[in-house]
Design an enzyme around this catalytic site. Structure first.
Site, PDB file in Angstrom:
ATOM      1  CG  HIS A  77      -2.168  -0.861   0.955  1.00  0.00           C
ATOM      2  ND1 HIS A  77      -3.444  -0.465   1.232  1.00  0.00           N
ATOM      3  CD2 HIS A  77      -2.270  -2.108   0.432  1.00  0.00           C
ATOM      4  CE1 HIS A  77      -4.295  -1.426   0.895  1.00  0.00           C
ATOM      5  NE2 HIS A  77      -3.606  -2.440   0.419  1.00  0.00           N
ATOM      6  CG  ASP A  78       5.051   3.402   1.261  1.00  0.00           C
ATOM      7  OD1 ASP A  78       4.475   4.502   1.120  1.00  0.00           O
ATOM      8  OD2 ASP A  78       6.281   3.296   1.385  1.00  0.00           O
ATOM      9  CG  ASP A  85       6.206   8.221  -0.780  1.00  0.00           C
ATOM     10  OD1 ASP A  85       5.483   7.307  -0.314  1.00  0.00           O
ATOM     11  OD2 ASP A  85       5.732   9.245  -1.298  1.00  0.00           O
ATOM     12  CB  SER A  87       3.195   8.640   1.262  1.00  0.00           C
ATOM     13  OG  SER A  87       2.857   7.568   0.405  1.00  0.00           O
ATOM     14  CB  THR A 104      -8.105  -3.821   7.090  1.00  0.00           C
ATOM     15  OG1 THR A 104      -7.969  -3.684   5.679  1.00  0.00           O
ATOM     16  CG2 THR A 104      -9.573  -3.939   7.440  1.00  0.00           C
ATOM     17  N   PRO A 172      -5.594  -1.965  -6.479  1.00  0.00           N
ATOM     18  CG  PRO A 172      -4.460  -3.975  -6.705  1.00  0.00           C
ATOM     19  CD  PRO A 172      -4.244  -2.523  -6.434  1.00  0.00           C
ATOM     20  CG  HIS A 202      -3.558 -12.194  -0.942  1.00  0.00           C
ATOM     21  ND1 HIS A 202      -4.549 -11.825  -1.816  1.00  0.00           N
ATOM     22  CD2 HIS A 202      -3.060 -11.021  -0.452  1.00  0.00           C
ATOM     23  CE1 HIS A 202      -4.649 -10.489  -1.866  1.00  0.00           C
ATOM     24  NE2 HIS A 202      -3.738  -9.980  -1.050  1.00  0.00           N
ATOM     25  CB  THR A 203       1.009 -17.541   1.068  1.00  0.00           C
ATOM     26  OG1 THR A 203       1.286 -18.754   1.777  1.00  0.00           O
ATOM     27  CG2 THR A 203       2.181 -16.580   1.316  1.00  0.00           C
ATOM     28  CG  ASP A 255       3.041 -22.429   2.334  1.00  0.00           C
ATOM     29  OD1 ASP A 255       2.153 -21.695   1.833  1.00  0.00           O
ATOM     30  OD2 ASP A 255       2.799 -23.234   3.248  1.00  0.00           O
TER      31      ASP A 255
END
Ligand code: HEM
Ligand SMILES: *[C@@H]1O[C@H](CO)[C@@H](O)[C@H](O)[C@H]1NC(C)=O
Ligand SMILES: *[C@@H]1O[C@H](CO)[C@@H](O)[C@H](O)[C@H]1NC(C)=O
Ligand SMILES: CC(=O)N[C@H]1CO[C@H](CO)[C@@H](O)[C@@H]1O
Length: 353
Positions: A77-78, A85, A87, A104, A172, A202-203, A255
């Site tokens: 997300h940065d 940066d 932010s 979240t 996204p 997302h593991t 994994d």
């Protein structure tokens, strides 16, 4: 006695195994790096930086394994909206943290980044940026949960202001289909391999019901395993604030089981499941399910690439020195309001002196 020696020899064996595994999982990324970044940036100004970050991340994960997922998502997300940066760490009325996609971000992980900044600034003075700390801590979180080790180039500086809502809006969404995901990534110079591999983050971690309710009744979704869907429906009906682990097989391990989930139609988000269903991504997602080494290799490359998106280097940006949540100018104009913890104030003053 015999139990002592057998347990100590099995500990030794485990240590050797761990070493072997961690060596085997090291990925060397040798691509050219962004101007102003370097593989040895802090070698003279703060040689303890990597050890300090690793130690703090390990300590934090001992208390709460979920912080690993928290760090990895903060990093994404940065970097994605306006570049790496730091932010996303800024607080205040224009904070990116007030934007929906980040509703979240885990506060424990945000706090860890600032705790590391405080420790490093005590050791070296205000030399290490919040964006480099975020990058290193994320790499260490990947390694600590079982993922690949990879070196990251350093020398990022911190931005002065949060990304605008429009830029945060380029992140996204979980209800995107594969063509839209590919377009969102392409807009940020990330390709299909980056999409398939980076989604493998997302593991680890979790999602809240609001992030996958589009797949539950009354909506129709025939790409999800009906039994899994029923379980999610019951869970979210019970408590709309409930969370679900993103990888049902090994929720805390980094994994390739995430890709097994997709084969079993147990990807949590539409954006996950699509990767196994769409012709543009299916081959690679399947390959990653069969070959964890191939996944680790591409994941490391894609992370090193993402870590260089629109970085500020040289004399651009700054090293935030009071707090990772506060640009230096704002800290100077109203220090009292912006201090979160008293020990950080001491640290900031010491850094100024
Ligand atoms: C491909 C597009 C992506 C979409 C649509 C997406 C979407 C999401 C959503 C909706 C959540 C759950 C938020 C919640 O409800 O709590 C989440 C969690 C997470 N995402 Fe992504 N994500 C994407 C890519 C990435 C990438 C590239 C990374 C990092 C490399 C990443 C790392 C994570 C992690 C680790 C979590 C768990 C966070 C936690 O447990 O606190 N995601 N993602
Ligand atoms: C990609 O960028 C174009 C041009 O800025 C924009 O119109 C489009 O909405 C973006 N697509 C996604 C999925 O973000
Ligand atoms: C869900 O969280 C919101 C905001 O924290 C709270 O107001 C609400 O009462 C919670 N709902 C349930 C069912 O726990
Ligand atoms: C970690 C953090 O600061 N999260 C913020 C995300 O955005 C919501 C509002 O949408 C804030 O309440 C949270 O504090």
């Amino acid at each position: 006695m015999s139990s002592f020696s057998s347990s100590s020899s099995s500990t030794a064996a485990a240590a050797v195994l761990l070493l072997a595994v961690s060596l085997a999982a090291a990925v060397t990324v040798n691509e050219p790096i962004a101007d102003g970044l370097s593989w040895s940036f802090y070698d003279s100004s703060c040689p303890s930086v990597e050890g300090t970050v690793r130690w703090h991340v390990a300590e934090a994960l001992r208390r709460d394994m979920g912080i690993a997922a928290g760090l990895i998502r903060i990093f994404f997300h940065d970097c994605f909206p306006q570049g790496c940066d730091a932010s996303v760490l800024l607080s205040g009325s224009k904070s990116e943290q007030l934007e929906i996609p980040n509703q979240t971000l885990r506060p424990e992980a945000l706090k860890l980044i600032d705790d590391i900044r405080a420790a490093l600034h005590r050791a070296c003075g205000p030399k290490v940026s919040c964006s480099d700390i975020t990058t290193l801590a994320t790499r260490d979180a990947v390694v600590a949960t079982g993922g690949p080790y990879f070196d990251v180039p350093l020398g990022r500086r911190d931005g002065f202001s949060p990304a605008s809502s429009d830029l945060v809006g380029t992140l996204p969404a979980p209800f995107f289909d594969v063509p839209t995901l590919m377009e969102a990534f392409k807009n940020r110079s990330l390709d299909t391999a980056d999409l398939v591999a980076l989604s493998g983050a997302h593991t680890v971690g979790r999602g809240h019901c609001a992030s996958f309710s589009d797949r539950l009744p009354p909506n129709v979704d025939d790409t999800i395993d009906p039994a899994f869907r029923e379980k999610l429906t019951a869970k979210c009906a019970n408590d709309p604030n409930a969370t679900q682990v993103l990888d049902v097989r090994t929720p805390n391990a980094f994994d390739n089981k995430y890709y097994f989930d997709l084969i079993a139609k147990q990807g949590l988000f539409k954006s996950d499941q699509g990767l196994m269903d769409h012709p543009a991504t299916k081959r690679m997602a399947t390959r990653f399910s069969l070959n964890q080494g191939a996944f680790f290799d591409q994941f490391a490359r894609s992370m090193v690439k993402m870590s260089q998106m629109d970085v500020l280097t040289g004399n651009k940006g700054e090293i935030r020195h009071l707090n990772c949540a506060v640009p230096n100018a704002a800290a100077a104009s109203s220090p009292g309001v912006l201090v979160l913890r008293t020990d950080q104030q001491d640290d900031g003053l010491a850094a100024d002196a």
